[in-house]
Design a protein around this motif. Structure first.
Motif, PDB file in Angstrom:
ATOM      1  N   MET A 197       0.763  -1.297   0.265  1.00 22.02           N
ATOM      2  CA  MET A 197       0.068  -0.075  -0.101  1.00 22.02           C
ATOM      3  C   MET A 197       0.639   1.255  -0.053  1.00 22.02           C
ATOM      4  SD  MET A 197      -3.146  -1.148   2.513  1.00 22.02           S
ATOM      5  CE  MET A 197      -4.171  -2.369   2.085  1.00 22.02           C
ATOM      6  N   LEU A 198       2.091   1.233   0.601  1.00 26.03           N
ATOM      7  CA  LEU A 198       2.910   2.447   0.669  1.00 26.03           C
ATOM      8  C   LEU A 198       3.511   2.512  -0.663  1.00 26.03           C
ATOM      9  CD1 LEU A 198       4.596   1.881   4.217  1.00 26.03           C
ATOM     10  CD2 LEU A 198       2.694   3.567   3.495  1.00 26.03           C
ATOM     11  N   SER A 199       3.626   1.492  -1.651  1.00 28.03           N
ATOM     12  CA  SER A 199       4.241   1.855  -3.132  1.00 28.03           C
ATOM     13  C   SER A 199       2.991   2.136  -3.880  1.00 28.03           C
ATOM     14  CB  SER A 199       4.580   0.730  -3.492  1.00 28.03           C
ATOM     15  OG  SER A 199       3.575  -0.345  -3.555  1.00 28.03           O
ATOM     16  N   MET A 200       1.787   2.430  -3.276  1.00 23.39           N
ATOM     17  CA  MET A 200       0.663   3.026  -4.266  1.00 23.39           C
ATOM     18  C   MET A 200       0.090   4.341  -3.584  1.00 23.39           C
ATOM     19  SD  MET A 200      -1.250  -0.801  -4.455  1.00 23.39           S
ATOM     20  CE  MET A 200      -2.587  -0.161  -5.380  1.00 23.39           C
ATOM     21  N   PRO A 201      -0.766   5.191  -4.121  1.00 23.73           N
ATOM     22  CA  PRO A 201      -1.315   6.128  -3.628  1.00 23.73           C
ATOM     23  C   PRO A 201      -2.509   6.124  -2.759  1.00 23.73           C
ATOM     24  CG  PRO A 201      -2.266   5.695  -5.971  1.00 23.73           C
ATOM     25  CD  PRO A 201      -1.166   4.832  -5.654  1.00 23.73           C
ATOM     26  N   VAL A 202      -2.178   5.124  -1.573  1.00 27.00           N
ATOM     27  CA  VAL A 202      -2.918   5.085  -0.619  1.00 27.00           C
ATOM     28  C   VAL A 202      -2.371   4.899   0.691  1.00 27.00           C
ATOM     29  CG1 VAL A 202      -4.893   3.762  -1.741  1.00 27.00           C
ATOM     30  CG2 VAL A 202      -3.043   2.289  -1.174  1.00 27.00           C
ATOM     31  N   LEU A 203      -1.508   5.971   0.867  1.00 30.47           N
ATOM     32  CA  LEU A 203      -0.682   6.009   2.062  1.00 30.47           C
ATOM     33  C   LEU A 203      -1.175   5.749   3.359  1.00 30.47           C
ATOM     34  CD1 LEU A 203       1.716   8.878   0.838  1.00 30.47           C
ATOM     35  CD2 LEU A 203       2.117   6.469   0.657  1.00 30.47           C
ATOM     36  N   VAL A 204      -2.346   6.400   3.330  1.00 24.41           N
ATOM     37  CA  VAL A 204      -3.233   6.101   4.918  1.00 24.41           C
ATOM     38  C   VAL A 204      -3.205   4.818   5.221  1.00 24.41           C
ATOM     39  CG1 VAL A 204      -5.159   6.745   3.809  1.00 24.41           C
ATOM     40  CG2 VAL A 204      -4.901   7.282   6.198  1.00 24.41           C
ATOM     41  N   TYR A 205      -3.776   4.034   4.327  1.00 23.77           N
ATOM     42  CA  TYR A 205      -4.077   2.623   4.744  1.00 23.77           C
ATOM     43  C   TYR A 205      -2.894   2.004   5.247  1.00 23.77           C
ATOM     44  CZ  TYR A 205      -8.579   4.083   2.789  1.00 23.77           C
ATOM     45  OH  TYR A 205      -9.773   4.854   2.599  1.00 23.77           O
ATOM     46  N   GLY A 206      -1.698   2.363   4.080  1.00 27.79           N
ATOM     47  CA  GLY A 206      -0.568   1.777   4.557  1.00 27.79           C
ATOM     48  C   GLY A 206      -0.066   1.882   5.804  1.00 27.79           C
ATOM     49  N   GLY A 207      -0.400   3.083   6.377  1.00 29.25           N
ATOM     50  CA  GLY A 207      -0.253   3.299   7.905  1.00 29.25           C
ATOM     51  C   GLY A 207      -0.888   2.807   8.868  1.00 29.25           C
ATOM     52  N   TYR A 208      -2.332   2.516   8.516  1.00 30.62           N
ATOM     53  CA  TYR A 208      -3.130   1.513   9.231  1.00 30.62           C
ATOM     54  C   TYR A 208      -2.727  -0.130   9.436  1.00 30.62           C
ATOM     55  CZ  TYR A 208      -6.366   5.357   8.749  1.00 30.62           C
ATOM     56  OH  TYR A 208      -7.393   6.566   8.794  1.00 30.62           O
ATOM     57  N   MET A 209      -1.948  -0.296   8.116  1.00 33.82           N
ATOM     58  CA  MET A 209      -1.447  -1.769   8.378  1.00 33.82           C
ATOM     59  C   MET A 209      -0.067  -1.835   9.138  1.00 33.82           C
ATOM     60  SD  MET A 209      -3.961  -3.472   6.536  1.00 33.82           S
ATOM     61  CE  MET A 209      -2.771  -4.951   7.007  1.00 33.82           C
ATOM     62  N   LEU A 210       0.627  -0.771   9.172  1.00 30.17           N
ATOM     63  CA  LEU A 210       1.677  -0.633  10.004  1.00 30.17           C
ATOM     64  C   LEU A 210       1.437  -0.747  11.459  1.00 30.17           C
ATOM     65  CD1 LEU A 210       4.575   1.828   8.590  1.00 30.17           C
ATOM     66  CD2 LEU A 210       4.425  -0.743   9.075  1.00 30.17           C
ATOM     67  N   LEU A 211       0.090   0.154  11.912  1.00 32.17           N
ATOM     68  CA  LEU A 211      -0.289   0.192  13.272  1.00 32.17           C
ATOM     69  C   LEU A 211      -0.947  -1.332  13.657  1.00 32.17           C
ATOM     70  CD1 LEU A 211      -1.255   1.765  15.584  1.00 32.17           C
ATOM     71  CD2 LEU A 211      -3.584   2.163  14.174  1.00 32.17           C
ATOM     72  N   ALA A 212      -1.562  -2.185  12.686  1.00 33.38           N
ATOM     73  CA  ALA A 212      -2.088  -3.489  12.620  1.00 33.38           C
ATOM     74  C   ALA A 212      -0.779  -4.209  13.107  1.00 33.38           C
ATOM     75  CB  ALA A 212      -2.906  -3.977  11.629  1.00 33.38           C
ATOM     76  N   THR A 213       0.374  -4.029  12.322  1.00 28.75           N
ATOM     77  CA  THR A 213       1.544  -4.971  12.588  1.00 28.75           C
ATOM     78  C   THR A 213       1.924  -4.921  13.808  1.00 28.75           C
ATOM     79  OG1 THR A 213       2.124  -4.831  10.139  1.00 28.75           O
ATOM     80  CG2 THR A 213       4.053  -5.171  11.801  1.00 28.75           C
ATOM     81  N   GLY A 214       1.983  -3.553  14.363  1.00 28.02           N
ATOM     82  CA  GLY A 214       2.451  -3.424  15.881  1.00 28.02           C
ATOM     83  C   GLY A 214       1.698  -3.930  16.863  1.00 28.02           C
ATOM     84  N   ILE A 215       0.342  -3.745  16.482  1.00 31.78           N
ATOM     85  CA  ILE A 215      -0.428  -4.421  17.633  1.00 31.78           C
ATOM     86  C   ILE A 215      -0.526  -5.795  17.777  1.00 31.78           C
ATOM     87  CG2 ILE A 215      -2.987  -4.774  17.933  1.00 31.78           C
ATOM     88  CD1 ILE A 215      -3.658  -1.938  16.781  1.00 31.78           C
ATOM     89  N   PHE A 216      -0.537  -6.435  16.537  1.00 31.06           N
ATOM     90  CA  PHE A 216      -0.351  -8.020  16.523  1.00 31.06           C
ATOM     91  C   PHE A 216       1.068  -8.388  17.274  1.00 31.06           C
ATOM     92  CE2 PHE A 216      -3.631  -8.152  13.270  1.00 31.06           C
ATOM     93  CZ  PHE A 216      -4.517  -8.872  13.872  1.00 31.06           C
ATOM     94  N   GLN A 217       2.204  -7.646  16.868  1.00 32.53           N
ATOM     95  CA  GLN A 217       3.183  -7.966  17.822  1.00 32.53           C
ATOM     96  C   GLN A 217       3.046  -7.762  19.159  1.00 32.53           C
ATOM     97  OE1 GLN A 217       7.219  -6.795  15.517  1.00 32.53           O
ATOM     98  NE2 GLN A 217       5.872  -5.603  14.776  1.00 32.53           N
TER      99      GLN A 217
END
Length: 343
Positions: A197-217
């Motif tokens: 998502m960060l390589s596409m014009p949907v940066l905010v959703y890439g940030g949400y997935m990074l947030l989900a990555t940290g939560i699952f860790q």
């Protein structure tokens, strides 16, 4: 009685040991190779974009490598003690050794190193692994260790984690390890989606997935911590000393990486609201400016173009519909043969 060079019969010699976990070494080498590949093409990027691009690549590769490495690591809970202890069964010989215990998500690893390493005409350097992953039988591995005649300290620690041990360590660590490993795999998938998502014009959703990555860790840490908090302390006596365990490097690396992902995800969400153009510039994404279009960050940023109002246009030449109709009717009455009135 010793035989053939003062070596006790029926005992296998120590296995050759690698100074690092081979799985972790493989993962690190793969990500280092990917980093080297990106560095090779770095000179082709101009200006400040080069620094931003390098920072993004290094951060992303570090997060992915950390998630995979800690999932296969055996250093979630570690402990070490130096003591004098018996060496093998049916022998009154004692040795001075460093004994280490490493508990991971998929099993335990026990080390025995003599101090000095050469004692009793032997090289005392053991590194034994006992796993409880899916498809593995811990009890069978312990039975094979008994048949091989491993040293007493190794067998003593391995017996504490057997299913029939009164300590109950096997049940707690095995269940906690399974759930923690599942959370880390989900975190790894979220990391992959974030990179896409960060390589596409949907940066905010890439940030949400990074947030989900940290939560699952962080959820993985919660499941593993339950094993140590809910299990009653089981003393591990080795000679005159007691081995105590504590959180190892894998635990703290997961905590650091999880918090980093949470902070990056929140920072991207805030930047998307406050400074969307700077966020796009950091990720080297530019939108062709059109004077008739205005990008609305409230409606999804780069996905929802919103047309400007008519009042914002400096040169508006639109004619009201009623005025245009009356002008056309007058023209037809006054000059019926004029070709311009027919149009």
């Amino acid at each position: 009685m010793a035989a053939l060079g003062h070596t006790f019969p029926f005992y296998a010699g120590p296995k050759p040991t690698f100074p690092m976990d081979t799985t972790s070494a493989t993962i690190i080498m793969i990500f280092l190779t990917a980093l080297a590949t990106f560095i090779v093409i770095l000179p082709g990027i101009r200006g400040k974009t080069r620094l931003f691009w390098l920072l993004r690549v290094v951060t992303s590769l570090f997060i992915g490598a950390a998630i995979l490495a800690v999932n296969f690591s055996s250093e979630w809970s570690v402990g070490q003690v130096s003591t004098n202890t018996s060496y093998k069964a049916f022998s009154s010989e004692w040795i001075s050794a460093d004994i280490g215990l490493q508990v991971g998500l998929g099993g335990v690893n026990i080390t025995l190193t003599g101090t000095p390493m050469q004692q009793l005409n032997e090289t005392i350097n053991y590194n034994e692994e006992f796993t409880w992953r899916l498809g593995e039988n811990y009890a069978e591995e312990y039975a094979k260790a008994l048949e091989k005649g491993l040293p007493d300290p190794v067998l003593y620690l391995a017996e504490k984690f057997t299913p029939r041990s009164p300590c109950g360590l096997y049940r707690q660590y095995r269940l906690a390890g399974h759930y923690a490993s599942a959370m880390l795999w989900v975190a790894f998938l979220c990391w992959l989606l974030a990179n896409v998502m960060l390589s596409m014009p949907v940066l905010v959703y890439g940030g949400y997935m990074l947030l989900a990555t940290g939560i699952f860790q962080l959820l993985a840490l919660l499941f593993f911590s339950m094993a140590t908090s809910l299990t009653s302390p089981c003393p591990l006596h080795l000679g005159a000393s007691v081995l105590h365990t504590h959180h190892g490097p894998a635990f703290w690396i997961t905590l650091t990486t999880g918090l980093l992902c949470v902070l990056l995800g929140l920072a991207m969400a805030v930047a998307h609201r406050m400074q969307p153009h700077r966020l796009k510039a950091f990720f080297n994404q530019s939108v062709d400016e059109d004077p008739m279009l205005e990008w609305s960050p409230e409606e999804g940023g780069l996905l929802s173009p919103r047309y400007r109002s008519m009042a914002d246009s400096p040169e508006s030449q639109d004619i009201p519909l009623s005025e245009a109709s009356s002008t056309k009717a007058y023209c037809k009455e006054a000059h019926p043969e004029d070709p311009d009135c027919a149009l």
